[in-house]
Design an enzyme around this catalytic site. Structure first.
Site, PDB file in Angstrom:
ATOM      1  N   HIS A  57       0.854  -1.193   0.000  1.00  0.00           N
ATOM      2  CA  HIS A  57       0.000   0.000   0.000  1.00  0.00           C
ATOM      3  C   HIS A  57       0.883   1.233   0.000  1.00  0.00           C
ATOM      4  O   HIS A  57       2.101   1.134   0.133  1.00  0.00           O
ATOM      5  CB  HIS A  57      -1.001  -0.010   1.161  1.00  0.00           C
ATOM      6  CG  HIS A  57      -0.414   0.073   2.538  1.00  0.00           C
ATOM      7  ND1 HIS A  57       0.373  -0.913   3.088  1.00  0.00           N
ATOM      8  CD2 HIS A  57      -0.512   1.041   3.497  1.00  0.00           C
ATOM      9  CE1 HIS A  57       0.724  -0.561   4.318  1.00  0.00           C
ATOM     10  NE2 HIS A  57       0.207   0.624   4.584  1.00  0.00           N
ATOM     11  N   HIS A  59       1.391   3.920   1.926  1.00  0.00           N
ATOM     12  CA  HIS A  59       1.928   4.661   3.074  1.00  0.00           C
ATOM     13  C   HIS A  59       3.454   4.794   3.003  1.00  0.00           C
ATOM     14  O   HIS A  59       4.146   3.835   2.653  1.00  0.00           O
ATOM     15  CB  HIS A  59       1.518   3.991   4.389  1.00  0.00           C
ATOM     16  CG  HIS A  59       0.083   4.252   4.761  1.00  0.00           C
ATOM     17  ND1 HIS A  59      -0.593   3.493   5.700  1.00  0.00           N
ATOM     18  CD2 HIS A  59      -0.788   5.200   4.333  1.00  0.00           C
ATOM     19  CE1 HIS A  59      -1.830   3.974   5.821  1.00  0.00           C
ATOM     20  NE2 HIS A  59      -1.977   4.999   5.003  1.00  0.00           N
ATOM     21  N   ASP A  61       5.762   4.673   5.123  1.00  0.00           N
ATOM     22  CA  ASP A  61       6.590   3.702   5.852  1.00  0.00           C
ATOM     23  C   ASP A  61       6.582   2.331   5.166  1.00  0.00           C
ATOM     24  O   ASP A  61       7.115   1.353   5.720  1.00  0.00           O
ATOM     25  CB  ASP A  61       6.170   3.597   7.327  1.00  0.00           C
ATOM     26  CG  ASP A  61       4.790   3.023   7.534  1.00  0.00           C
ATOM     27  OD1 ASP A  61       3.848   3.472   6.844  1.00  0.00           O
ATOM     28  OD2 ASP A  61       4.627   2.112   8.362  1.00  0.00           O
ATOM     29  N   HIS A  62       6.022   2.274   3.951  1.00  0.00           N
ATOM     30  CA  HIS A  62       6.048   1.043   3.160  1.00  0.00           C
ATOM     31  C   HIS A  62       6.661   1.261   1.773  1.00  0.00           C
ATOM     32  O   HIS A  62       6.965   0.304   1.070  1.00  0.00           O
ATOM     33  CB  HIS A  62       4.627   0.466   3.024  1.00  0.00           C
ATOM     34  CG  HIS A  62       4.063   0.086   4.359  1.00  0.00           C
ATOM     35  ND1 HIS A  62       3.935  -1.218   4.771  1.00  0.00           N
ATOM     36  CD2 HIS A  62       3.660   0.855   5.413  1.00  0.00           C
ATOM     37  CE1 HIS A  62       3.461  -1.230   6.009  1.00  0.00           C
ATOM     38  NE2 HIS A  62       3.292   0.014   6.425  1.00  0.00           N
ATOM     39  N   HIS A 119      -7.432  -0.778   5.487  1.00  0.00           N
ATOM     40  CA  HIS A 119      -6.382   0.100   6.038  1.00  0.00           C
ATOM     41  C   HIS A 119      -6.143   1.240   5.036  1.00  0.00           C
ATOM     42  O   HIS A 119      -6.142   2.409   5.401  1.00  0.00           O
ATOM     43  CB  HIS A 119      -5.118  -0.718   6.273  1.00  0.00           C
ATOM     44  CG  HIS A 119      -3.956   0.063   6.798  1.00  0.00           C
ATOM     45  ND1 HIS A 119      -3.927   0.586   8.069  1.00  0.00           N
ATOM     46  CD2 HIS A 119      -2.775   0.417   6.223  1.00  0.00           C
ATOM     47  CE1 HIS A 119      -2.778   1.229   8.249  1.00  0.00           C
ATOM     48  NE2 HIS A 119      -2.068   1.153   7.138  1.00  0.00           N
ATOM     49  N   ASP A 138      -0.137  -3.981   6.261  1.00  0.00           N
ATOM     50  CA  ASP A 138      -0.779  -3.483   7.482  1.00  0.00           C
ATOM     51  C   ASP A 138      -2.231  -3.941   7.587  1.00  0.00           C
ATOM     52  O   ASP A 138      -3.075  -3.255   8.162  1.00  0.00           O
ATOM     53  CB  ASP A 138      -0.752  -1.946   7.513  1.00  0.00           C
ATOM     54  CG  ASP A 138       0.626  -1.381   7.838  1.00  0.00           C
ATOM     55  OD1 ASP A 138       1.551  -2.168   8.119  1.00  0.00           O
ATOM     56  OD2 ASP A 138       0.770  -0.145   7.805  1.00  0.00           O
ATOM     57  N   HIS A 176       4.686  -4.632  10.939  1.00  0.00           N
ATOM     58  CA  HIS A 176       5.029  -3.916  12.178  1.00  0.00           C
ATOM     59  C   HIS A 176       5.147  -4.858  13.367  1.00  0.00           C
ATOM     60  O   HIS A 176       4.460  -5.876  13.435  1.00  0.00           O
ATOM     61  CB  HIS A 176       3.960  -2.866  12.522  1.00  0.00           C
ATOM     62  CG  HIS A 176       3.906  -1.705  11.579  1.00  0.00           C
ATOM     63  ND1 HIS A 176       4.687  -0.580  11.732  1.00  0.00           N
ATOM     64  CD2 HIS A 176       3.176  -1.504  10.455  1.00  0.00           C
ATOM     65  CE1 HIS A 176       4.426   0.276  10.750  1.00  0.00           C
ATOM     66  NE2 HIS A 176       3.514  -0.261   9.956  1.00  0.00           N
TER      67      HIS A 176
END
Ligand code: ZN
Ligand code: FE
Length: 246
Positions: A57, A59, A61-62, A119, A138, A176
């Site tokens: 996805h 985001h 942090d990905h 998400h 996530d 995570h």
């Protein structure tokens, strides 16, 4: 077909990037590189060169490491970035857009793409059926599920029902280390679950010793994850709201 070599790389405060190597073809893939440097180091320490990035996805942090890994990969013939078609506008580095039921390959290892919105609206997962592994980003965590930023409890419930179709041995690679917080919350909504109480104790000692708690497995989640075990979308939504407020 030789087994995939899967390496966990902890980055940022609690992200896990997964480095996946196929010894037969020498292909090396990264799932959701939050950052580039530790990932490039982990690969080069093993003599691997990154040929593919798969995003679940959009985001940051990905996907934050996409561009720098792609740049570095020019030294060895490049790397191809695959991710959700529905989020291509938010992942400008994507080379290949995939959607639910598409098949992606790492060497001769096939993964099917699952649409798992909730998400984020276009979130996908990668299921290596023959390898018994699924990369869920996530969407699901050990004893938890992702926040419903762009979707509904109904969608997340449908995702959980689909995870329920997998066999117990399937390893679940989430993005995570949220396990301890999830376990402490889970016991408050499922206080009679002995397997969960036992798992909380195990997770507390693992984390106290600085050890990671993922990957997890479908079997462990089926026994202890209140979101996977929720009997309805309404119940999943109710406990998700409680967790958000916790
Ligand atoms: Zn996310
Ligand atoms: Fe994340």
């Amino acid at each position: 077909m030789s087994a995939l070599d899967i390496v966990r790389i902890p980055v940022l405060s609690d992200n896990y990037v997964w480095l996946v190597h196929d010894p037969e073809s020498n292909a090396t893939m990264v799932v959701d590189p939050a950052v580039a440097e530790p990932v490039l180091e982990a690969a080069s320490a093993r003599g691997w060169t990154i040929t593919d990035i798969w995003n679940t996805h959009w985001h940051p942090d990905h996907t934050g490491g996409n561009a720098a890994i792609k740049e570095a990969a020019k030294a060895w013939g490049g790397c191809t970035i695959t991710g959700p078609a529905a989020e291509f506008e938010r992942i400008p580095t994507l080379d290949i857009q995939v959607r639910g039921d598409d098949t992606v390959k790492l060497g001769s290892h096939l993964a099917s793409v699952w649409n798992v919105p909730a998400h984020t609206a276009g979130h996908i997962a990668y299921h290596f059926a023959d390898d018994g592994a699924i990369f869920v980003g996530d969407t699901m965590f050990a004893m938890g599920c992702g926040r419903l930023f762009e979707g509904t409890a109904e969608q997340m419930f449908a995702n959980m029902q689909r995870f329920q179709t997998l066999d117990d041995a399937t390893r679940v690679y989430c993005a995570h280390e949220y396990t301890l917080s999830n376990a402490r919350f889970a016991v408050t909504v499922d206080p009679g679950n002995a397997a969960l109480a036992e798992r909380l104790a195990a997770v507390e000692s693992a984390r106290a010793a600085g050890e990671p708690t993922v990957p997890t497995s479908i079997g462990a989640e089926r026994a202890t994850n209140p979101f996977l075990r929720a009997p309805s979308a309404a119940e999943l939504g109710r406990i998700r709201a409680l967790k958000d407020a916790a």
